[in-house]
Design a protein around this motif. Structure first.
Motif, PDB file in Angstrom:
ATOM      1  N   HIS A   1      -1.809   6.439  -8.313  1.00  0.00           N
ATOM      2  CA  HIS A   1      -1.107   6.574  -7.033  1.00  0.00           C
ATOM      3  C   HIS A   1       0.374   6.246  -7.216  1.00  0.00           C
ATOM      4  O   HIS A   1       1.256   6.967  -6.733  1.00  0.00           O
ATOM      5  CB  HIS A   1      -1.709   5.635  -5.973  1.00  0.00           C
TER       6      HIS A   1
ATOM      7  N   ASP B   1      -2.315  -5.771  -7.981  1.00  0.00           N
ATOM      8  CA  ASP B   1      -2.994  -6.244  -6.777  1.00  0.00           C
ATOM      9  C   ASP B   1      -1.961  -6.900  -5.857  1.00  0.00           C
ATOM     10  O   ASP B   1      -1.164  -7.739  -6.298  1.00  0.00           O
ATOM     11  CB  ASP B   1      -4.074  -7.248  -7.157  1.00  0.00           C
ATOM     12  N   ALA B   2      -1.993  -6.518  -4.588  1.00  0.00           N
ATOM     13  CA  ALA B   2      -0.922  -6.931  -3.680  1.00  0.00           C
ATOM     14  C   ALA B   2      -0.805  -8.454  -3.560  1.00  0.00           C
ATOM     15  O   ALA B   2       0.309  -8.980  -3.544  1.00  0.00           O
ATOM     16  CB  ALA B   2      -1.141  -6.303  -2.303  1.00  0.00           C
TER      17      ALA B   2
ATOM     18  N   GLY C   1       0.836  -1.213   0.000  1.00  0.00           N
ATOM     19  CA  GLY C   1       0.000   0.000   0.000  1.00  0.00           C
ATOM     20  C   GLY C   1       0.863   1.252   0.000  1.00  0.00           C
ATOM     21  O   GLY C   1       1.290   1.728   1.049  1.00  0.00           O
TER      22      GLY C   1
ATOM     23  N   SER D   1       4.638   7.274   3.508  1.00  0.00           N
ATOM     24  CA  SER D   1       5.248   6.302   4.438  1.00  0.00           C
ATOM     25  C   SER D   1       6.475   5.650   3.805  1.00  0.00           C
ATOM     26  O   SER D   1       7.442   5.319   4.497  1.00  0.00           O
ATOM     27  CB  SER D   1       4.233   5.235   4.859  1.00  0.00           C
TER      28      SER D   1
ATOM     29  N   GLU E   1       1.464  -1.231  -5.031  1.00  0.00           N
ATOM     30  CA  GLU E   1       0.319  -0.327  -5.173  1.00  0.00           C
ATOM     31  C   GLU E   1      -0.550  -0.768  -6.350  1.00  0.00           C
ATOM     32  O   GLU E   1      -0.043  -0.955  -7.453  1.00  0.00           O
ATOM     33  CB  GLU E   1       0.826   1.114  -5.369  1.00  0.00           C
TER      34      GLU E   1
ATOM     35  N   ASP F   1      -0.380  -2.028   4.796  1.00  0.00           N
ATOM     36  CA  ASP F   1      -1.227  -0.828   4.865  1.00  0.00           C
ATOM     37  C   ASP F   1      -2.089  -0.659   3.612  1.00  0.00           C
ATOM     38  O   ASP F   1      -2.413   0.455   3.230  1.00  0.00           O
ATOM     39  CB  ASP F   1      -0.325   0.411   5.074  1.00  0.00           C
TER      40      ASP F   1
HETATM   41  N1  SAH Z   1       1.133   3.562   3.192  1.00  0.00           N
HETATM   42  C1  SAH Z   1       0.547   4.800   2.694  1.00  0.00           C
HETATM   43  C2  SAH Z   1      -0.955   4.770   2.705  1.00  0.00           C
HETATM   44  C3  SAH Z   1      -1.542   3.620   1.933  1.00  0.00           C
HETATM   45  S1  SAH Z   1      -3.276   3.854   1.655  1.00  0.00           S
HETATM   46  C4  SAH Z   1       1.024   5.956   3.579  1.00  0.00           C
HETATM   47  O1  SAH Z   1       0.891   5.839   4.803  1.00  0.00           O
HETATM   48  O2  SAH Z   1       1.502   6.976   3.054  1.00  0.00           O
HETATM   49  C5  SAH Z   1      -3.676   2.331   0.925  1.00  0.00           C
HETATM   50  C6  SAH Z   1      -3.185   2.169  -0.516  1.00  0.00           C
HETATM   51  O3  SAH Z   1      -3.403   0.802  -0.853  1.00  0.00           O
HETATM   52  C7  SAH Z   1      -3.960   2.999  -1.542  1.00  0.00           C
HETATM   53  O4  SAH Z   1      -3.081   3.738  -2.351  1.00  0.00           O
HETATM   54  C8  SAH Z   1      -4.692   1.955  -2.389  1.00  0.00           C
HETATM   55  O5  SAH Z   1      -4.794   2.293  -3.762  1.00  0.00           O
HETATM   56  C9  SAH Z   1      -3.816   0.735  -2.208  1.00  0.00           C
HETATM   57  N2  SAH Z   1      -4.533  -0.536  -2.409  1.00  0.00           N
HETATM   58  C10 SAH Z   1      -5.828  -0.812  -2.130  1.00  0.00           C
HETATM   59  N3  SAH Z   1      -6.115  -2.089  -2.439  1.00  0.00           N
HETATM   60  C11 SAH Z   1      -4.965  -2.633  -2.916  1.00  0.00           C
HETATM   61  C12 SAH Z   1      -4.611  -3.925  -3.399  1.00  0.00           C
HETATM   62  N4  SAH Z   1      -5.507  -4.930  -3.451  1.00  0.00           N
HETATM   63  N5  SAH Z   1      -3.349  -4.142  -3.808  1.00  0.00           N
HETATM   64  C13 SAH Z   1      -2.427  -3.143  -3.743  1.00  0.00           C
HETATM   65  N6  SAH Z   1      -2.705  -1.908  -3.298  1.00  0.00           N
HETATM   66  C14 SAH Z   1      -3.957  -1.652  -2.904  1.00  0.00           C
END
Ligand code: SAH
Ligand code: DHB
Ligand code: MG
Length: 224
Positions: A97, A120-121, A68, A74, A92, A142
């Motif tokens: 993003h 996708d993660a 994320g 972060s 991501e 996250d």
């Molecule tokens: N770590 C960052 C905040 C992350 S917010 C910080 O603190 O600055 C969560 C992020 O996860 C978002 O950008 C969103 O697009 C991403 N996300 C949501 N679902 C996801 C998935 N299935 N796989 C990868 N990324 C994902």
């Protein structure tokens, strides 16, 4: 002047940030640009970013995995904990993003250390496992909350004894203990916490937080 809990927590968080957190122009510009581009303002706060940075240094992390990225806020805090030959992989799903994060990370002078993987993660992590990447010294989870248990399982496969795993947003304004919730984010985090508590490979706790981001919390674990 009347003050609610959120205002009080915000004021104390601001005091902590001003006293202890060296948020520089690169980090401030990262947030300004993220806001200007309409990204959700769900990055960790400055004091939380510094907290993650310190944890990574305490773990002497040379390799970091982040799930994320958002705009890379972060990511920059974590990558700044690395030695000059360290590396960070951040995952991501949203290509907008990721593009903005890449710009912010480049401006921070960290593009040589940071590898942004778009997708996708779960899929990216499975590919990384197949590529025999890792083990990582430090993992920050996250992304979306429903698959947190899956992310933890895959993170474990990219870990070694001693790897530190941190999960963000495990309290969500106190909804964590609600066993009858239909909120899939809360349920994902609940199953994540259950796994942290029952999996023989892990030793964990969680700490509730208040501050600029309201009432939430981090889970912290070490791989046995
Ligand atoms: N770590 C960052 C905040 C992350 S917010 C910080 O603190 O600055 C969560 C992020 O996860 C978002 O950008 C969103 O697009 C991403 N996300 C949501 N679902 C996801 C998935 N299935 N796989 C990868 N990324 C994902
Ligand atoms: C949300 C997600 C986060 O990772 C966070 O730190 C705060 C809020 C959200 O999806 O609402
Ligand atoms: Mg979060």
């Amino acid at each position: 002047m009347p003050e609610n809990d959120n205002q009080l927590w915000g004021r104390v968080d601001q005091y902590i940030s001003e006293s202890l957190v060296d948020e520089d122009s690169v980090l401030r510009e990262t947030l300004r640009r993220s806001r200007a581009n309409g990204l959700p303002e769900i990055n960790v706060s400055p004091s939380q970013g510094k907290f993650l940075h310190l944890l990574a240094r305490m773990a002497s992390a040379r390799t970091i995995l982040e799930i994320g990225t958002l705009g890379g806020y972060s990511t920059i805090w974590l990558a700044r904990a690395l030695p000059s030959d360290g590396s960070l992989v951040t995952i991501e799903a949203d290509s907008d993003h990721a593009a903005l994060a890449e710009r912010n990370i480049t401006d921070a002078g960290l593009s040589g250390l940071v590898d942004i993987r778009v997708g996708d993660a779960s899929e990216v992590l499975e590919r990384m496992r197949a590529e025999h990447l890792g083990p990582f010294d430090f993992v920050f989870i996250d992304a979306d909350k429903p698959p947190y248990p899956r992310y933890l399982e895959l993170a474990l496969e990219l870990s070694r004894p001693g790897t530190v795993i941190v999960g963000d947003n495990v309290v969500r304004r106190g909804r964590l203990p609600d066993e009858s919730t239909s909120d899939e984010s809360v349920n994902g985090v609940r199953r994540f916490m259950e796994m942290l508590g029952s999996d023989e490979r892990l030793d964990a706790t969680a700490i509730q937080t208040v501050g600029a981001k309201g009432y939430d919390g981090f889970a912290v674990a070490i791989v046995r």
